[in-house]
Design a protein around this motif. Structure first.
Motif, PDB file in Angstrom:
ATOM      1  N   TYR A  16       0.851  -1.197   0.000  1.00 40.18           N
ATOM      2  CA  TYR A  16       0.000   0.000   0.000  1.00 40.18           C
ATOM      3  C   TYR A  16       0.890   1.252   0.000  1.00 40.18           C
ATOM      4  CZ  TYR A  16      -4.144   2.748   1.560  1.00 40.18           C
ATOM      5  OH  TYR A  16      -5.181   3.646   1.677  1.00 40.18           O
ATOM      6  N   GLU A  28      -1.076  11.859  -9.587  1.00 35.94           N
ATOM      7  CA  GLU A  28      -1.894  13.068  -9.406  1.00 35.94           C
ATOM      8  C   GLU A  28      -1.120  14.321  -9.809  1.00 35.94           C
ATOM      9  OE1 GLU A  28      -4.785  13.636  -5.989  1.00 35.94           O
ATOM     10  OE2 GLU A  28      -4.047  15.697  -6.118  1.00 35.94           O
ATOM     11  N   LYS A  68     -11.779  11.506  -6.034  1.00 39.35           N
ATOM     12  CA  LYS A  68     -11.857  10.320  -5.173  1.00 39.35           C
ATOM     13  C   LYS A  68     -11.300   9.038  -5.804  1.00 39.35           C
ATOM     14  CE  LYS A  68     -15.598  12.114  -2.348  1.00 39.35           C
ATOM     15  NZ  LYS A  68     -16.917  11.920  -1.744  1.00 39.35           N
ATOM     16  N   PRO A  69      -9.987   8.918  -5.831  1.00 45.37           N
ATOM     17  CA  PRO A  69      -9.376   7.734  -6.424  1.00 45.37           C
ATOM     18  C   PRO A  69      -9.623   6.485  -5.564  1.00 45.37           C
ATOM     19  CG  PRO A  69      -7.731   8.983  -5.220  1.00 45.37           C
ATOM     20  CD  PRO A  69      -8.985   9.823  -5.209  1.00 45.37           C
ATOM     21  N   TYR A 101       0.627   6.799  -6.614  1.00 46.20           N
ATOM     22  CA  TYR A 101      -0.525   7.688  -6.812  1.00 46.20           C
ATOM     23  C   TYR A 101      -0.113   9.150  -6.719  1.00 46.20           C
ATOM     24  CZ  TYR A 101      -4.657  10.379  -6.437  1.00 46.20           C
ATOM     25  OH  TYR A 101      -5.589  11.351  -6.687  1.00 46.20           O
ATOM     26  N   ASN A 102       0.776   9.428  -5.781  1.00 49.09           N
ATOM     27  CA  ASN A 102       1.245  10.799  -5.594  1.00 49.09           C
ATOM     28  C   ASN A 102       1.817  11.357  -6.899  1.00 49.09           C
ATOM     29  OD1 ASN A 102       1.831  13.091  -4.003  1.00 49.09           O
ATOM     30  ND2 ASN A 102       3.934  12.375  -3.662  1.00 49.09           N
ATOM     31  N   ASP A 127     -15.461   6.035   8.197  1.00 46.68           N
ATOM     32  CA  ASP A 127     -14.992   6.481   6.879  1.00 46.68           C
ATOM     33  C   ASP A 127     -13.457   6.412   6.779  1.00 46.68           C
ATOM     34  OD1 ASP A 127     -14.319   8.575   8.507  1.00 46.68           O
ATOM     35  OD2 ASP A 127     -15.318  10.124   7.322  1.00 46.68           O
ATOM     36  N   ALA A 128     -12.812   5.818   7.771  1.00 42.91           N
ATOM     37  CA  ALA A 128     -11.353   5.614   7.673  1.00 42.91           C
ATOM     38  C   ALA A 128     -11.059   4.874   6.370  1.00 42.91           C
ATOM     39  CB  ALA A 128     -10.857   4.815   8.875  1.00 42.91           C
ATOM     40  N   PRO A 129     -10.091   5.360   5.601  1.00 46.32           N
ATOM     41  CA  PRO A 129      -9.895   4.827   4.242  1.00 46.32           C
ATOM     42  C   PRO A 129      -9.621   3.328   4.166  1.00 46.32           C
ATOM     43  CG  PRO A 129      -8.746   6.920   4.462  1.00 46.32           C
ATOM     44  CD  PRO A 129      -9.246   6.563   5.834  1.00 46.32           C
ATOM     45  N   LYS A 135     -13.917   0.155  -0.988  1.00 44.57           N
ATOM     46  CA  LYS A 135     -14.072   1.403  -0.238  1.00 44.57           C
ATOM     47  C   LYS A 135     -13.227   2.469  -0.910  1.00 44.57           C
ATOM     48  CE  LYS A 135     -14.305   3.002   4.514  1.00 44.57           C
ATOM     49  NZ  LYS A 135     -14.209   2.643   5.934  1.00 44.57           N
ATOM     50  N   ILE A 136     -13.761   3.682  -0.999  1.00 46.02           N
ATOM     51  CA  ILE A 136     -12.909   4.786  -1.461  1.00 46.02           C
ATOM     52  C   ILE A 136     -12.925   5.874  -0.412  1.00 46.02           C
ATOM     53  CG2 ILE A 136     -13.071   4.417  -3.941  1.00 46.02           C
ATOM     54  CD1 ILE A 136     -15.215   6.630  -4.036  1.00 46.02           C
ATOM     55  N   GLU A 182     -22.045   4.954  -1.048  1.00 46.05           N
ATOM     56  CA  GLU A 182     -21.493   3.905  -0.187  1.00 46.05           C
ATOM     57  C   GLU A 182     -22.028   2.533  -0.568  1.00 46.05           C
ATOM     58  OE1 GLU A 182     -21.209   4.408   3.976  1.00 46.05           O
ATOM     59  OE2 GLU A 182     -20.319   6.388   3.766  1.00 46.05           O
ATOM     60  N   ILE A 205      -7.591   3.233  -4.251  1.00 48.25           N
ATOM     61  CA  ILE A 205      -6.209   2.770  -4.104  1.00 48.25           C
ATOM     62  C   ILE A 205      -6.213   1.511  -3.255  1.00 48.25           C
ATOM     63  CG2 ILE A 205      -3.918   3.367  -3.210  1.00 48.25           C
ATOM     64  CD1 ILE A 205      -4.637   6.302  -3.752  1.00 48.25           C
ATOM     65  N   LYS A 263      -3.349  13.380  -0.572  1.00 43.99           N
ATOM     66  CA  LYS A 263      -3.987  13.773  -1.838  1.00 43.99           C
ATOM     67  C   LYS A 263      -5.187  12.884  -2.132  1.00 43.99           C
ATOM     68  CE  LYS A 263      -0.026  15.697  -4.252  1.00 43.99           C
ATOM     69  NZ  LYS A 263       1.107  15.355  -5.125  1.00 43.99           N
ATOM     70  N   ALA A 264      -4.998  11.579  -1.969  1.00 41.00           N
ATOM     71  CA  ALA A 264      -6.064  10.632  -2.310  1.00 41.00           C
ATOM     72  C   ALA A 264      -7.287  10.830  -1.422  1.00 41.00           C
ATOM     73  CB  ALA A 264      -5.549   9.203  -2.198  1.00 41.00           C
ATOM     74  N   TYR A 265      -7.044  11.143  -0.158  1.00 48.17           N
ATOM     75  CA  TYR A 265      -8.147  11.222   0.806  1.00 48.17           C
ATOM     76  C   TYR A 265      -8.334  12.642   1.333  1.00 48.17           C
ATOM     77  CZ  TYR A 265      -7.783   6.259   0.228  1.00 48.17           C
ATOM     78  OH  TYR A 265      -7.742   5.011  -0.344  1.00 48.17           O
ATOM     79  N   LYS A 266      -8.164  13.610   0.465  1.00 48.25           N
ATOM     80  CA  LYS A 266      -8.252  15.011   0.918  1.00 48.25           C
ATOM     81  C   LYS A 266      -9.646  15.356   1.425  1.00 48.25           C
ATOM     82  CE  LYS A 266      -7.724  16.625  -3.916  1.00 48.25           C
ATOM     83  NZ  LYS A 266      -6.941  15.507  -4.373  1.00 48.25           N
ATOM     84  N   HIS A 267     -10.656  14.571   1.042  1.00 48.40           N
ATOM     85  CA  HIS A 267     -12.008  14.790   1.542  1.00 48.40           C
ATOM     86  C   HIS A 267     -12.190  14.205   2.947  1.00 48.40           C
ATOM     87  CE1 HIS A 267     -11.621  11.126  -0.791  1.00 48.40           C
ATOM     88  NE2 HIS A 267     -12.700  10.624  -0.252  1.00 48.40           N
TER      89      HIS A 267
END
Lengths: 332, 332
Positions: free
Chosen positions: A268, A279, A291-292, A275-276, B326-328, A331-332, A324, A294, B23-27
């Motif tokens: 991971y 983007e 909302k990717p 991913y960084n 909502d933990a990724p 899960k994203i 959801e 990963i 970045k991936a989880y900025k929300h």
């Protein structure tokens, strides 16, 4: 060296896997008593069913994607082998509530033949059933011949978006149109660094040099388009993004979602580092990521590598993507 | 052969990983501008904060567990190195809304020393802050010396249950009591089949024979209690379940939850096959399993192996365990 997988009898791998899955998620799914089909609990009448068949060995795909706002059912075959038409028919029949069923078909010969037969069987029994063939792997056929391409990790976008869309109560024709739209907006490219081992033989699925990575590997270790020397995440991301953007112009101002799919043993940590870079590259081109996803969603056993997929989104698709789901493995 | 990890500069692994994550989880999350701390967005006032510090290299642990009904913040260190007291202090300060902060501490020397210093710093600044040391690995110290044991994969139960409990608005003293209860009800044992590679050196972290598995390996490759020949999932499950049940009597009629944690390259297929055997063994003893967690949550890079953890649940703990987060990187 043979693999050291934690399994029992090789002949029962799929049976044992699914038995464990159904026990673990008994509050979410059932297995049909006499068929290799996982069906979500609490299916609601008045909605189009969404089904896919696939070979096993890619877990959590696709059993792990059965749930509200995702797949209604998954018909699974043997290791890396498509389920037969009877099994797919059982999945279709199990989720039809009179509104019809959309069969998503990942473009591999066995999947396509068996799915078409199952759809014909369903029609004979007056089930309104349509199939959509999914192809996304740009390495397997050149631009202009999209329909020849393999279905790979980018099919995940369809499972989620089409599943959530069907949940809204749209007609089968509209669900099929959405599946086609997601497919047409999706492109995928994969790199492999390390071979996985076959759970049946225990041996490596392909050979790869210690200092090379393969670009364009299929999900069963199908031959790659070409190799490159191992380099940085940034360099790999640049090569892959360029090829994906070239193939399907994802243009300045577009909003897309991104899948960074680990093939098995890629950590991971690596997926996030990669991913960084992705983007950054996309942002430099004025393309925004929404909302990717990963994670290691569609694996080839313990293969090392990453599949990178893009899907261009409109507002409706965004809503479906982020709804959801209780599917155990998404899960994203 | 050196590892073929998809990374950039070795010196920036943690920085790049976290940048990709944010970045991936900025929300969902932010990183504190000047400290190595991930904090959840939308923290609510009037609630006790729940914080843990940990070394990096175990992703998705613990950055992936920051979210509503789970951790309020995670202070991360270098690869396999605890964060310093200043970083932990920053995490505590960031999540304190006047109700206090519970620091969960995984029992490793560096984590304990630094957490205690950070808690003292917080108290000096009039933050009501208490620590709970988590130890769960039965291989690292014998029964009767539980407090000497390492914190390993079973700490996940605390992150989820304590996080959800704090979210309900209980006092710090009650949150601490809940953390102690979860810890006291938890036992973990791990087996390793294949060494992971260090992201820093690129070389294997330990040696293991081709036909052996190690029982009782720590999360950094710490020496195992003993080895056994590779055997079936059923045999491995029997050995592990017996040791766990012996150590902490999980008795007939009990309801427990189970974690089957993949250490890195062990496939989801194997985790399910293994879980299937575990549930059979427990059911034979009259022990019921409630919503297990199956996945690669706390990894040691691409190590092969499984950590098996049990946690005895009462009704309140069950509710906290299953509350959506909502933990990724956590889903059951």
């Amino acid at each position: 060296m043979k693999s050291k997988k934690i399994i029992n009898d090789v002949d029962n791998i799929v049976f044992d896997t699914v038995e464990g899955f159904v026990k673990a998620y008994k509050h979410k799914v059932i297995k049909l008593p006499n068929s290799n089909v996982i069906v979500r609990k609490n299916l609601e009448a008045g909605k189009v069913g969404v089904v896919i068949g696939n070979g096993s060995g890619h877990e959590p795909a696709c059993i792990g994607f059965v749930g509200k706002n995702m797949l209604s059912a998954n018909a699974y075959g043997g290791i890396f082998a498509a389920p037969g038409p009877d099994t797919l028919y059982d999945a279709i029949e199990a989720v039809d509530s009179g509104c019809g069923v959309c069969v998503l078909i990942s473009n591999h010969a066995g999947d396509v033949i068996n799915s078409k037969m199952a759809i014909d069987m369903a029609k004979d029994d007056d089930i309104n059933c349509k199939g959509v063939i999914l192809y996304d792997d740009i390495a397997s056929s050149p631009k202009g011949q999209e329909e020849e391409r393999r279905g790979t990790a980018g099919t995940l976008f369809s499972y989620k978006i089409v599943g959530a869309y069907a949940e809204e109560g749209h007609s089968l024709d509209k669900v099929v149109k959405m599946a086609e739209k997601v497919r047409d907006n999706t492109r995928t490219l994969a790199v492999a660094t390390i071979s996985g081992t076959s759970p049946i033989t225990g041996y490596k699925m392909f050979e790869i040099e210690d200092d090379e990575i393969e670009i364009g590997m299929g999900v069963h270790g199908e031959a790659a388009a070409h190799t490159m020397k191992i380099c940085t995440a940034k360099d790999i991301a640049e090569v892959m993004c360029e090829k994906l953007i070239e193939d399907k112009p994802y243009l300045e101002g577009d909003e897309i979602t991104v899948l960074v799919n680990g093939c098995g043993q890629t950590t991971y940590m690596e997926l996030l580092i990669f991913y960084n870079e992705v983007e950054k590259i996309l942002n430099d081109k004025g393309i925004k990521v929404y909302k990717p996803a990963i994670g290691s969603f569609i694996t080839t056993q313990e293969m090392g590598g990453i599949a990178l997929a893009f899907c261009k989104l409109d507002d409706e698709m965004k809503k479906m993507w982020e709804k959801e789901t209780d599917a155990p493995a998404f899960k994203i």
